[in-house]
Design an enzyme around this catalytic site. Structure first.
Site, PDB file in Angstrom:
ATOM      1  N   ASP A  21       0.853  -1.189   0.000  1.00  0.00           N
ATOM      2  CA  ASP A  21       0.000   0.000   0.000  1.00  0.00           C
ATOM      3  C   ASP A  21       0.888   1.238   0.000  1.00  0.00           C
ATOM      4  O   ASP A  21       1.518   1.553   0.998  1.00  0.00           O
ATOM      5  CB  ASP A  21      -0.893  -0.056   1.255  1.00  0.00           C
ATOM      6  N   ASN A  23       0.042   4.528  -0.470  1.00  0.00           N
ATOM      7  CA  ASN A  23      -0.458   5.830  -0.016  1.00  0.00           C
ATOM      8  C   ASN A  23      -1.129   5.785   1.354  1.00  0.00           C
ATOM      9  O   ASN A  23      -1.772   6.738   1.767  1.00  0.00           O
ATOM     10  CB  ASN A  23      -1.412   6.422  -1.060  1.00  0.00           C
ATOM     11  N   ASP A  25      -3.737   4.185   2.604  1.00  0.00           N
ATOM     12  CA  ASP A  25      -5.179   4.049   2.834  1.00  0.00           C
ATOM     13  C   ASP A  25      -5.545   2.623   3.256  1.00  0.00           C
ATOM     14  O   ASP A  25      -6.727   2.280   3.360  1.00  0.00           O
ATOM     15  CB  ASP A  25      -5.979   4.471   1.593  1.00  0.00           C
ATOM     16  N   ASP A  29      -1.863  -1.292  -3.743  1.00  0.00           N
ATOM     17  CA  ASP A  29      -2.164  -0.570  -4.982  1.00  0.00           C
ATOM     18  C   ASP A  29      -1.064  -0.758  -6.023  1.00  0.00           C
ATOM     19  O   ASP A  29      -0.031  -1.361  -5.752  1.00  0.00           O
ATOM     20  CB  ASP A  29      -2.387   0.917  -4.666  1.00  0.00           C
ATOM     21  N   ASP A  98      -6.203 -10.699 -14.980  1.00  0.00           N
ATOM     22  CA  ASP A  98      -7.244 -11.637 -14.598  1.00  0.00           C
ATOM     23  C   ASP A  98      -8.477 -11.307 -15.424  1.00  0.00           C
ATOM     24  O   ASP A  98      -8.959 -10.171 -15.390  1.00  0.00           O
ATOM     25  CB  ASP A  98      -7.543 -11.471 -13.096  1.00  0.00           C
ATOM     26  N   ASP A 199     -10.666 -16.610 -15.293  1.00  0.00           N
ATOM     27  CA  ASP A 199     -11.420 -17.033 -14.115  1.00  0.00           C
ATOM     28  C   ASP A 199     -12.556 -17.986 -14.485  1.00  0.00           C
ATOM     29  O   ASP A 199     -13.327 -17.697 -15.407  1.00  0.00           O
ATOM     30  CB  ASP A 199     -12.000 -15.772 -13.450  1.00  0.00           C
ATOM     31  N   GLU A 254      -8.555 -21.073 -15.582  1.00  0.00           N
ATOM     32  CA  GLU A 254      -8.733 -21.568 -14.214  1.00  0.00           C
ATOM     33  C   GLU A 254     -10.075 -22.240 -14.119  1.00  0.00           C
ATOM     34  O   GLU A 254     -11.020 -21.828 -14.787  1.00  0.00           O
ATOM     35  CB  GLU A 254      -8.697 -20.410 -13.219  1.00  0.00           C
ATOM     36  N   HIS A 327      -4.828 -17.260  -3.868  1.00  0.00           N
ATOM     37  CA  HIS A 327      -5.651 -16.418  -3.002  1.00  0.00           C
ATOM     38  C   HIS A 327      -6.956 -17.093  -2.568  1.00  0.00           C
ATOM     39  O   HIS A 327      -7.712 -16.506  -1.806  1.00  0.00           O
ATOM     40  CB  HIS A 327      -5.968 -15.112  -3.739  1.00  0.00           C
ATOM     41  N   ASP A 328      -7.260 -18.281  -3.088  1.00  0.00           N
ATOM     42  CA  ASP A 328      -8.507 -18.968  -2.747  1.00  0.00           C
ATOM     43  C   ASP A 328      -8.325 -20.100  -1.739  1.00  0.00           C
ATOM     44  O   ASP A 328      -9.301 -20.775  -1.404  1.00  0.00           O
ATOM     45  CB  ASP A 328      -9.134 -19.587  -4.001  1.00  0.00           C
TER      46      ASP A 328
HETATM   47  O1  ISL Z   1     -12.501 -20.535  -3.455  1.00  0.00           O
HETATM   48  C1  ISL Z   1     -13.387 -21.195  -3.931  1.00  0.00           C
HETATM   49  C2  ISL Z   1     -14.738 -21.241  -3.355  1.00  0.00           C
HETATM   50  O2  ISL Z   1     -14.818 -22.334  -2.466  1.00  0.00           O
HETATM   51  C3  ISL Z   1     -13.122 -21.883  -5.170  1.00  0.00           C
HETATM   52  O3  ISL Z   1     -13.984 -22.907  -5.410  1.00  0.00           O
HETATM   53  C4  ISL Z   1     -13.230 -20.783  -6.194  1.00  0.00           C
HETATM   54  O4  ISL Z   1     -14.505 -20.281  -6.202  1.00  0.00           O
HETATM   55  C5  ISL Z   1     -12.945 -21.290  -7.568  1.00  0.00           C
HETATM   56  O5  ISL Z   1     -11.646 -21.740  -7.551  1.00  0.00           O
HETATM   57  C6  ISL Z   1     -13.097 -20.138  -8.562  1.00  0.00           C
HETATM   58  O6  ISL Z   1     -12.333 -19.042  -8.136  1.00  0.00           O
HETATM   59  C7  ISL Z   1     -12.293 -17.884  -8.882  1.00  0.00           C
HETATM   60  O7  ISL Z   1     -13.570 -17.335  -9.120  1.00  0.00           O
HETATM   61  C8  ISL Z   1     -14.298 -16.853  -8.002  1.00  0.00           C
HETATM   62  C9  ISL Z   1     -13.463 -15.968  -7.069  1.00  0.00           C
HETATM   63  O8  ISL Z   1     -14.134 -15.797  -5.858  1.00  0.00           O
HETATM   64  C10 ISL Z   1     -12.107 -16.562  -6.812  1.00  0.00           C
HETATM   65  O9  ISL Z   1     -11.330 -15.691  -6.039  1.00  0.00           O
HETATM   66  C11 ISL Z   1     -11.487 -16.837  -8.144  1.00  0.00           C
HETATM   67  O10 ISL Z   1     -10.150 -17.275  -8.040  1.00  0.00           O
HETATM   68  C12 ISL Z   1     -15.449 -16.079  -8.553  1.00  0.00           C
HETATM   69  O11 ISL Z   1     -14.986 -15.118  -9.458  1.00  0.00           O
HETATM   70 CA    CA Z   2      -3.331   2.225  -1.183  1.00  0.00          CA
END
Ligand code: ISL
Ligand code: CA
Length: 549
Positions: A21, A23, A25, A29, A98, A199, A254, A327-328
């Site tokens: 981050d 700035n 907030d 970013d 993405d 995605d 993905e 991140h999931d």
């Molecule tokens: O993290 C999950 C929910 O249990 C995964 O099943 C996830 O939803 C799946 O891998 C798809 O993820 C992607 O699309 C989602 C988003 O929330 C995730 O961050 C993204 O990586 C919807 O856009």
């Molecule tokens: Ca920021």
């Protein structure tokens, strides 16, 4: 196997909200990423996958897009974006965006028009259906809990949302929708971006009878009902024909539901669809009938089986990306390693695995310093829409808060989303202001500044592995084969081409383990190990070694 740059590249995933981050907030970013470009170059990665940075009401942290042509002001401006892209290119790195086009935000202008009346020209951009017996059109459940249909009082109809109710699914059957999507892709490619992570791409074609799903687990429903719909390949091939093929880019699809039996349909060299996939089979291990907060046991044997099966399924016709978290999902060191006594060792072991399996490695931010899961205290500290929805659902059914928080702390997505730990200063050097999500208190020990100074640290180990991959093409293009061992905690495999043979030996346990390699020991040389003085002796706890014949 055909040689091409995106096979030998290494990807680094940035979750923009949580990287840096600039700035104060509290929100990461683009300027913050620009500040860290030399860091990324020093690590030695080739491609940055940037999570969504578009205009969004942030119901799902940017995976709900309200304008695909605007940078969200909290991340910066288009000018900042252009400088980021330029800074990456100057350093020889590439940028993946993405692409989230299975759904938009409900605050996207298309949806706002669509919901106004049944004859609106945008009505057909989404899936609107009448209710059945006073309820939704069918029994489909959303990924984030509850029905996948939301009633809209204005027209007394329901719209489909496979994810949150602020993420209505786009109707790809409508050719205008597809052309709009291609225009978005062209816009970013014409700016010079180097490709896309797409995605939930297997979800874009729906089974239009919208029949009820009657299957034992949510995963089965995803695989057999939501994913791989009848027109999915027609749509991706059209996208390839009309847009993708005209650029020198890379694409990663993905998605839940891409199983090994259908993988090649997406990435087979003759398919003219995508370059590689992030399949989620190993990520969904441990998911019970109701998903991630309904855990069932699993072990290394299942992980190895999935790796072996996928390698066979791809053969020399297709390609995957190799990763153990993003991140999931929870942090890989906490999930697959030992994040206490052997944190450093297991962080390095997982690094070696990701960087020596066959496929394009993807490193999630923070793995290179050994970041771990966080212990949140109560639901108010949780940020993820998925966690909040399931909290409501499960506590309504009688689960107590503490039990749910324990589940969230083990399996929830917030674990991977805490701010990147840069140094020992307040907020871990993430930024001057209070971060949008709690910093992991272990930042005083685990941070970039101190890790980078350790000659035997995790960061330096990643650097060495990245360097080795560049100099040992067998690690990219060589064949892969597991070398089964008696001890179930071991994962030992071979990479081989005409001129080189490498062995990788990984001990996924706190105990010493004996292992066997199929060649005389005096022919072996240790290329890299995560303990000093690695030889041919037994593997120590979480020991990882790379040998060359
Ligand atoms: O993290 C999950 C929910 O249990 C995964 O099943 C996830 O939803 C799946 O891998 C798809 O993820 C992607 O699309 C989602 C988003 O929330 C995730 O961050 C993204 O990586 C919807 O856009
Ligand atoms: Ca920021």
């Amino acid at each position: 196997m055909k040689k091409i740059w995106w096979k030998s590249a290494v990807i680094y995933q940035i979750y923009p909200r949580s990287f840096r981050d600039s700035n104060g907030d509290g929100i990461g970013d683009l300027e913050g990423i620009i500040e860290k470009l030399d860091y990324l170059a020093e690590l030695g990665v080739d491609v940055i996958w940037l999570g969504p940075i578009y205009q969004s009401p942030n119901d799902d942290n940017g995976y709900d897009i309200s304008d695909y042509y605007q940078v969200h002001p909290e991340f910066g401006t288009m000018e900042t974006f252009d400088r980021l892209l330029e800074g990456l290119h100057q350093r020889g790195m590439k940028l993946l965006m993405d692409l989230v086009v299975n759904h938009t935000s409900d605050e996207h202008a298309w949806f706002e028009a669509s919901r106004q009346d049944t004859s609106n020209p945008h009505r057909d951009f989404y899936f609107w259906r009448k209710g059945k017996n006073g309820g939704p059109p069918n029994n489909w459940r959303s990924f984030f809990g509850g029905s996948a249909w939301e009633h809209d009082p204005t027209t007394d109809e329901y719209y489909l949302h496979i994810f949150s109710k602020k993420q209505p699914d786009l109707n790809w059957e409508n050719p205008t929708v597809r052309q709009q999507v291609y225009q978005i892709i062209r816009f970013w490619l014409d700016k010079g971006v180097d490709g896309f992570r797409m995605d939930v791409i297997p979800l874009i074609s729906k089974r239009l009878d919208f029949a009820d799903a009657h299957l034992p687990t949510f995963n089965d429903v995803v695989n057999q009902v939501y994913s791989n719909g009848p027109r999915v390949h027609e749509f991706i091939q059209e996208m390839y024909r009309e847009v993708l093929q005209h650029y020198d880019i890379m694409t990663v699809g993905e998605g839940p539901g891409i199983s090994k039996t259908v993988g090649l349909d997406y990435v087979g060299e003759d398919r003219r669809e995508l370059n590689m996939i992030f399949h989620l089979d190993h990520m969904f291990l441990g998911y019970g009938p109701d998903g991630r907060f309904d855990p069932v046991p699993y072990g290394l044997a299942e992980i190895k089986q999935i790796i072996n099966d996928w390698d066979k399924a791809m053969g020399d016709q297709g390609w995957i990306s190799v990763f153990m978290d993003n991140h999931d999902f929870p942090r890989m060191i906490s999930r697959f390693g030992n994040d206490q006594q052997f944190r450093t060792e297991s962080a390095k072991l997982l690094a070696m695995m990701i960087l020596t399996l066959r496929g394009t490695p993807c490193i999630y931010q923070g793995s290179e310093i050994g970041m771990t899961n966080i212990q949140l205290q109560d639901i108010h500290e949780c940020r993820d829409v998925e966690t909040h929805n399931f909290y409501r659902e499960y506590t309504a059914k009688g689960m107590d808060e503490a039990t749910f928080i324990e589940l969230a702390n083990r399996y929830g997505r917030d674990n991977a989303r805490t701010p990147m730990q840069w140094d020992q200063s307040p907020n871990a050097g993430f930024g001057a202001g209070e971060p949008w999500i709690k910093v992991n208190p272990n930042y005083t020990d685990i941070n970039v500044a101190s890790e980078i100074n350790r000659t035997d640290g995790i960061f330096r180990f990643y650097q060495q592995l990245l360097h080795l991959r560049k100099n040992l093409p067998v690690l990219v293009y060589g064949s892969y084969g597991e070398l089964p061992q008696d001890n179930p905690s071991l994962f030992v495999y071979q990479r081989q081409d005409e001129s080189h043979t490498c062995f990788v030996a990984l001990n996924f346990s706190d105990q010493v383990a004996t292992f066997q390699l199929p060649v005389p020991t005096d022919s072996l040389q240790v290329v890299l190990g995560n303990y000093p003085d690695a030889g041919l002796s037994n593997l120590r706890p979480w020991e990882a070694r790379l040998y060359q014949v």
